[in-house]
Design a protein around this motif. Structure first.
Motif, mmCIF file in Angstrom:
data_model
loop_
_atom_site.group_PDB
_atom_site.id
_atom_site.type_symbol
_atom_site.label_atom_id
_atom_site.label_comp_id
_atom_site.label_asym_id
_atom_site.label_seq_id
_atom_site.Cartn_x
_atom_site.Cartn_y
_atom_site.Cartn_z
ATOM 1 N N ALA A 334 0.813 -1.218 0.000
ATOM 2 C CA ALA A 334 0.000 0.000 0.000
ATOM 3 C C ALA A 334 0.846 1.267 0.000
ATOM 4 O O ALA A 334 0.311 2.371 -0.187
ATOM 5 N N ALA A 337 0.407 3.896 -2.900
ATOM 6 C CA ALA A 337 -0.906 4.553 -2.886
ATOM 7 C C ALA A 337 -1.025 5.532 -1.732
ATOM 8 O O ALA A 337 -1.623 6.604 -1.875
ATOM 9 N N ALA A 340 0.905 8.682 -2.422
ATOM 10 C CA ALA A 340 0.217 9.507 -3.422
ATOM 11 C C ALA A 340 -1.069 10.130 -2.892
ATOM 12 O O ALA A 340 -1.675 10.963 -3.582
ATOM 13 N N SER A 341 -1.496 9.750 -1.689
ATOM 14 C CA SER A 341 -2.769 10.237 -1.146
ATOM 15 C C SER A 341 -2.637 11.643 -0.576
ATOM 16 O O SER A 341 -1.534 12.065 -0.191
ATOM 17 N N LEU A 351 -8.422 4.454 -0.449
ATOM 18 C CA LEU A 351 -7.350 4.007 -1.333
ATOM 19 C C LEU A 351 -7.892 3.459 -2.650
ATOM 20 O O LEU A 351 -8.979 2.882 -2.696
ATOM 21 N N PRO A 352 -7.115 3.600 -3.716
ATOM 22 C CA PRO A 352 -7.446 2.892 -4.960
ATOM 23 C C PRO A 352 -7.153 1.404 -4.777
ATOM 24 O O PRO A 352 -6.682 0.974 -3.718
ATOM 25 N N VAL A 354 -5.240 -1.733 -4.453
ATOM 26 C CA VAL A 354 -3.846 -2.066 -4.149
ATOM 27 C C VAL A 354 -3.599 -3.502 -4.589
ATOM 28 O O VAL A 354 -4.344 -4.413 -4.224
#
Length: 362
Positions: A334, A337, A340-341, A351-352, A354
Motif C-alpha cells: 500500500a 498509494a 500519493a494520497s 485508497l485505490p 492495491v
C-alpha cells in the motif's frame, strides 16, 4: 506503472511483522529500504537482512535513533512496532511522523483503522491539520483489522441484491502465534477464568475492533445504533496445553469467542467475530476453518447468501507465520498509494485498488 525512482522506506521494528516487511520491501522494485528502527539495544548495528532472517546483508544497519532516521527524509515509514500495550504512546509516534512530513503505513493501533467515535475530536483534528500542513498521510491496516474485514467483505457486497447481515470472522488456532504479551497479558490465556484482563472489560473490544464494524457500516451507508454490542464466551482448557507463547494448565483459559455487533434499529447488521483456540480440538462446536489451523471468513446473509473462506499458510505450512506475512505485505504494497494520497488519515475506503504489482516471480 512502477516509478523509475523507488520510494525510500524505513521499517520501524523488526519483530514478528517487521522482519517480513523488510523481506517484502527487498523484493518490491518500487521500494528501497533506507533505514530500520529497533527498540532492542542488542539489535543496534545489525544488518537488516540478518534481522529479517534473509541469510545475507542488505547494507542497511539498524538503529534506535529516531531523529537520524527522519533525517533520511524517507517517503514512508512501515511501522510494525507493538502497539497493543502502548496505544497512546504509539499514536504519539505516528502523529509525530506525519507532523514531520513523513507518510506512514502501520499495523496499529488498530483503532486508527477507523477512529471516528473512538478518539477525541481534538486528536483527529491534530492529525488532519498535520496532514494538511505537511502533505503526509497515515494509513493503519493489515489483515485483521485490515483486508480480511474491510476490502474483502465490501468487495463481496457488490454481488448482493439484498443484505441482511455482514459477518467477518477470524477462526484460528493460536498455539504457534508468538506474542507472549498478547497471549498472556492481553487475552489472559493460561490464567484462571475469574481473572479479567483489560480486553474483556466493557468497551475495550469496541475500542480495538469497533473500527471494523463502523468502517463496513460506512461502506454500506448504514447508521449504527450506539454503543456497539459486545459478547464474550471464554472457555477453560480441558487438558494441559503448550503453545509457543504460554503454557496453559487444564482449567485455565484456553479458548475464547467474542463478537462486536453493529445493529440498526436493534437488528444486527454488521458483526465482527473471533474464534480463538490454543489447540485445534478445543470447543469443536464453535466455527471451524475449512482446512489447517485458521482462516478468515466473510458471511453475507441476504440474497444471495455468500460465504468466502480465505485460507493462507506459509511455505513451511504455518498459518500464524503467513498471518504475519500478509499483515506486512498489505502495508508494504500500500506504500505507493498512501504516498500519493492527500495528507491526513487515509482509510481503506480512500485508497485505490492495491495489488501485488511488480511481485510476480521472474
Amino acid at each position: 506503472m512502477i516509478s523509475p525512482q523507488p520510494l525510500k522506506v524505513v521499517v520501524w521494528s523488526t519483530g514478528t511483522v517487521g522482519r517480513h516487511a523488510i523481506a517484502g520491501i527487498d523484493l518490491n522494485p518500487a521500494l528501497e529500504l533506507v533505514g530500520v528502527w529497533v527498540s532492542n539495544p542488542e539489535k543496534v548495528g545489525q544488518d537488516a537482512g540478518r534481522l529479517a532472517d534473509l541469510g545475507r546483508d542488505l547494507g542497511v544497519v539498524a538503529t534506535n535513533d529516531r531523529d537520524a532516521l527522519l533525517a533520511l527524509a524517507p517517503d514512508c515509514i512501515v511501522h510494525t512496532a507493538m502497539a497493543d500495550d502502548r496505544v497512546f504512546e504509539c499514536i504519539e509516534d505516528l502523529f509525530g511522523f506525519v507532523e514531520a512530513g513523513v507518510n506512514v503505513v502501520s499495523s496499529g493501533p488498530v483503532l486508527l483503522q477507523w477512529p471516528d467515535q473512538i478518539l477525541p475530536p481534538e486528536m483527529l483534528e491534530r492529525l488532519r491539520a498535520a496532514g494538511e500542513r505537511t502533505g503526509a498521510s497515515l494509513h493503519v491496516n493489515g489483515i485483521d483489522p485490515g483486508f480480511a474485514n474491510d476490502v474483502l467483505p465490501l468487495s463481496l457486497t457488490s454481488l448482493s441484491q439484498r443484505i441482511d447481515e455482514v459477518r467477518v470472522m477470524e477462526i484460528a488456532d493460536y498455539s504457534t502465534y508468538f506474542q507472549p504479551v498478547v497471549m498472556r497479558d492481553i487475552y489472559g490465556f493460561g490464567k484462571p477464568l475469574d481473572h479479567r484482563p483489560m480486553l474483556w472489560e466493557p468497551g475495550i473490544l469496541t475500542m480495538a475492533w469497533g473500527s471494523v464494524v463502523r468502517q463496513i457500516a460506512a461502506g454500506l451507508d448504514l447508521v449504527l445504533d450506539e454503543p456497539l454490542t459486545e459478547e464474550v464466551d471464554r472457555r477453560a482448557a480441558e487438558v494441559d496445553t503448550t503453545t509457543v507463547s504460554v503454557d496453559i494448565e487444564a482449567g485455565t483459559m484456553g479458548a475464547v469467542r467474542f463478537q462486536v455487533i453493529g445493529k440498526v434499529d436493534g437488528v444486527p447488521r454488521v458483526v465482527l467475530e473471533h474464534v480463538t483456540r490454543t489447540a485445534v480440538d478445543q470447543v469443536p462446536e464453535w466455527a471451524q476453518p475449512p482446512e489447517g489451523g485458521g482462516c478468515y471468513r466473510v458471511v453475507i446473509t441476504g440474497e444471495p447468501f455468500m460465504q468466502c473462506d480465505f485460507v493462507h499458510h506459509g511455505e513451511h505450512g504455518d498459518h500464524n507465520v503467513s498471518g504475519m506475512i500478509v499483515t506486512a505485505q498489505r502495508l508494504v504494497n500500500a506504500v505507493p498509494a498512501v504516498v500519493a494520497s492527500p495528507g491526513g488519515l487515509v482509510t481503506a475506503l480512500d485508497l485505490p485498488l492495491v495489488t501485488g504489482r511488480g511481485l510476480v516471480a521472474r
